[in-house]
Structures are given as structure tokens and as C-alpha cells.
Design an enzyme around this catalytic site. Structure first.
Site, PDB file in Angstrom:
ATOM      1  N   HIS A 168      -2.384  -1.153  -3.453  1.00  0.00           N
ATOM      2  CA  HIS A 168      -3.509  -0.235  -3.275  1.00  0.00           C
ATOM      3  C   HIS A 168      -3.270   1.003  -4.137  1.00  0.00           C
ATOM      4  CE1 HIS A 168      -4.308  -2.026   0.990  1.00  0.00           C
ATOM      5  NE2 HIS A 168      -4.759  -2.803   0.022  1.00  0.00           N
ATOM      6  N   MET A 182      -0.345   1.205   5.246  1.00  0.00           N
ATOM      7  CA  MET A 182      -1.145   1.506   6.425  1.00  0.00           C
ATOM      8  C   MET A 182      -2.326   0.548   6.502  1.00  0.00           C
ATOM      9  SD  MET A 182      -1.162   3.516   9.018  1.00  0.00           S
ATOM     10  CE  MET A 182      -2.296   3.907  10.358  1.00  0.00           C
ATOM     11  N   ASP A 203      -4.881  -4.753   5.805  1.00  0.00           N
ATOM     12  CA  ASP A 203      -5.196  -5.584   4.646  1.00  0.00           C
ATOM     13  C   ASP A 203      -4.025  -6.513   4.335  1.00  0.00           C
ATOM     14  OD1 ASP A 203      -6.583  -6.581   2.441  1.00  0.00           O
ATOM     15  OD2 ASP A 203      -5.734  -5.074   1.091  1.00  0.00           O
ATOM     16  N   SER A 252       0.850  -1.190   0.000  1.00  0.00           N
ATOM     17  CA  SER A 252       0.000   0.000   0.000  1.00  0.00           C
ATOM     18  C   SER A 252       0.884   1.236   0.000  1.00  0.00           C
ATOM     19  CB  SER A 252      -0.949  -0.028   1.208  1.00  0.00           C
ATOM     20  OG  SER A 252      -1.881   1.033   1.132  1.00  0.00           O
ATOM     21  N   THR A 253       0.763   2.099   0.994  1.00  0.00           N
ATOM     22  CA  THR A 253       1.532   3.348   1.036  1.00  0.00           C
ATOM     23  C   THR A 253       3.026   3.071   0.943  1.00  0.00           C
ATOM     24  OG1 THR A 253      -0.166   4.259   2.492  1.00  0.00           O
ATOM     25  CG2 THR A 253       1.906   5.472   2.319  1.00  0.00           C
TER      26      THR A 253
END
Length: 354
Positions: free
Chosen positions: A202, A296, A299, A176-177
Site C-alpha cells: 500500500h 492496518m 486487505d 501495508s504500514t
């Protein structure tokens, strides 16, 4: 107190953002400017912030050029807020590579209602950004001839896919991030004919195609594509989940293929890492390798545990190298991880998997 600076050529946007952050006691807007050139003059008085909120298209200097210049002085977590990102442009991918930790799709109309609806999101994103550890990926360019060769490799590989047996090992990665920078760093060190790799990152719809194209241009050995329904997993190939669909791995005869599903968000995301990992647990089992990277939230943690329970090897990016140590920490705390690895160790692992 988190100090932020807003750079956007729209006075309306700057004012709306100031209203939002005035409601957060732990956030202070130390300044704003209509373009980066004017911002540099203000920095002399107020200093540099902890977080930037930055537009891309602006007069005097665009946001990408600004990020390039400021990162040489001091990489600072940046949230891109721009209408340009709605196009899934390469500029947004470049911004993520140069220190941007998040992107917000800014509409061209109904600005007031947009900022009212997104108030909590903006505050949350700033808090996450302030805790992130920015890493800038050096710009790498490939020649046009190399890109054409990769496209030929994809075409010939797809034609020959029906004659290939299922690979012994499949690598599934969730991020993600900070994933844009992290994945590029890992993949740059891969050897030719590495095991098949599937990635859920993401990212909004439209961005994943640009991201896959960027990777395909710069990686020395791998063929990278945004995944399509029915794609076959093959050595030397990396498939990225589309930004608006869940991606699963399914067994099809002697091969593994991609199935794309359009159902609601899972673990607050679409595509979801948990969806990918759970399909790996079900379809690939002991031949799977799961890796959870920077990001973050949680997931991927429960899906990785399912992979581990199914006999797969499971790993997490170590805290020191993470831009945001959220998803990997959740997986570690859940007992889903065999080992935590540095980026170099993750590259080495993929190269040695057989």
C-alpha cells in the site's frame, strides 16, 4: 492519552492540525515547532511524544536528518505530512525506513479545506501510529557498478524471457504500514536466483517507483522493478505493484506475466493485496506461496484464504515482528494462514522454496 508533537514550518498547518486533534478526547498536542532545532529545545520541557507529525523540508534541519537523530535516542512513530512526498521522492522512502509509519500528501493550495476533509484520517492515523512498533532499517549503500550490473541483468533477463518455462513456484507478498522496512529486511537475506516474487505494498502513486529503485540499489542479489504490463516473472526478480493500479498474475503459455488493472479500489485500497492474492489462487494454484505482512486493516485476508483453498502455501508475519499487527491477524483469524513466521523465517522460506 496519546501525546503528539507537530513539526512544520507553516504556522497555518500547525494551527489546522491543532484544531483537528482538539476534537479527539484521546489525543493531546504537547507542543509544536517550526523546525526540528527549535523542537529539541521544547522537548527539554515537555518530553518526547508518542507520535510525531513531521514535515520534510524545513529551515535549520530537514525532517530526514531529524528522524536520523531522534531514532538514535528513541525511535518514535512518525507521520510524514509534506508537499515533498507528492513527488514520490526518495526522501519519503528514507523517512519510512527510519521510523515513519505513514505519509500524508499535503497540498500547496486550499489548505483549510484539505484539513477539514482529512480530519478523521489524521485522527485515525495517529491512533494507528501510537499502537505501532517502530523498527529502523540500517542504511545500506550499493556501489554504482553494482547498480549497473543489476540493470544489465534485467535487460538480459527480459530478452531471454521467451525461452524460459514458467517457474514452479511464485511468491506473492502483501504489506501495508511498516512494509517498507519489513520488505527490505526480508529481501536483504535472499539468495541469488530465488523464486519470482510479486509484491503489493500500500503506497501512493509515484512512491512505488522510488521504493523499487531503492531496493534495486541495496539488495545484493535481486533485480527489483516497479511492475509493467506484460512483465514476465523470473527467478531473482521482484516486481512491485504501481501505486495507482491493481496488479494480477496471469498464466501466458508456459510463463506467468503481470496484468495491471485500473478499476476502483478493492478492500479500500488500490493496489489491493486481495486482487493480487485472488489472481494467484486462480492462475497459480498449488504452485503459489502467499505471505501477508505488517499493516492496518483486512486487505489480503480473504484473498489469502482463496490461495489456501486453491492449494497454495500461506503464511503471515508473526505478531512480535509486526509494526502493525492488523492484516496478518485478520488472515490468521480467518483461518487463511498455515504458519506465522519471523522475518528471518520468511527469508529462509523464500530461499528454500523450489
Amino acid at each position: 492519552m496519546i501525546k503528539i508533537f507537530i513539526i512544520d514550518d507553516s504556522a497555518l498547518v500547525r494551527n489546522e492540525l491543532k484544531k483537528i486533534f482538539a476534537s479527539a478526547q484521546d489525543i493531546e498536542v504537547i507542543g509544536s515547532a517550526p523546525n526540528p532545532v527549535d523542537a529539541f529545545d521544547i522537548f527539554k520541557k515537555v518530553g518526547l511524544p508518542d507520535v510525531f507529525i513531521l514535515d520534510i523540508e524545513m529551515p535549520k534541519m530537514d525532517g530526514i536528518t531529524f528522524l536520523e537523530q531522534i531514532s538514535k535516542q528513541k525511535p518514535i512513530p512518525t507521520i510524514i505530512c509534506s508537499t515533498l512526498v507528492t513527488q514520490g521522492s526518495s526522501a519519503a522512502i528514507d523517512a519510512l525506513r527510519m521510523g515513519a509509519v505513514d505519509i500524508v500528501l499535503k497540498p500547496t493550495t486550499q489548505m483549510n479545506s484539505f484539513f477539514q476533509e482529512k480530519q478523521n484520517d489524521f485522527i485515525s492515523k495517529v491512533r494507528i501510529a501510537a499502537r505501532s512498533h517502530v523498527r529502523v532499517v540500517p542504511n545500506v549503500r550499493r556501489s554504482s557498478s553494482s547498480k549497473i550490473l543489476n540493470e544489465k541483468q534485467v535487460s538480459s533477463s527480459v530478452k531471454a524471457a521467451s525461452a524460459l518455462p514458467a517457474s514452479k513456484k511464485i511468491i506473492a507478498i502483501g504489506a501495508s504500514t511498516g512494509g517498507v522496512q519489513t520488505l527490505e529486511e526480508i529481501f536483504m537475506k535472499l539468495e541469488p536466483n530465488h523464486p519470482p516474487i510479486v509484491v503489493t505494498q500500500h503506497m501512493p502513486a509515484g512512491f512505488t517507483a522510488s521504493f523499487a529503485q531503492r531496493l534495486n540499489e541495496v539488495l545484493p542479489s535481486s533485480v527489483v522493478q516497479e511492475a509493467k504490463e506484460g512483465d514476465t516473472l523470473m527467478h531473482g526478480r521482484i516486481l512491485i505493484a504501481p501505486g495507482h493500479l491493481h496488479m494480477e498474475v496471469v498464466k501466458s503459455g508456459f510463463m506467468y506475466k503481470i496484468a495491471l488493472k485500473n478499476y476502483p479500489k478493492v478492500s479500500s485500497h488500490k493496489p489491493s493485496v486481495n486482487v493480487l492474492f485472488r489472481s494467484m489462487a486462480k492462475e497459480v494454484g498449488i504452485f503459489g506461496v502467499g505471505i501477508i505482512l505488517t499493516g492496518m486493516g483486512d486487505d489480503g485476508a480473504s484473498g489469502l484464504l482463496e490461495m489456501k483453498n486453491a492449494g497454495a502455501a500461506t503464511y503471515a508475519q508473526d505478531e512480535k515482528s509486526c509494526i502493525v499487527y492488523g492484516m496478518p491477524k485478520k488472515a490468521v483469524d480467518l483461518g487463511a494462514v498455515k504458519n506465522s513466521l519471523t522475518l528471518q523465517e520468511i527469508s529462509n522460506l523464500i530461499n528454500t522454496v523450489r
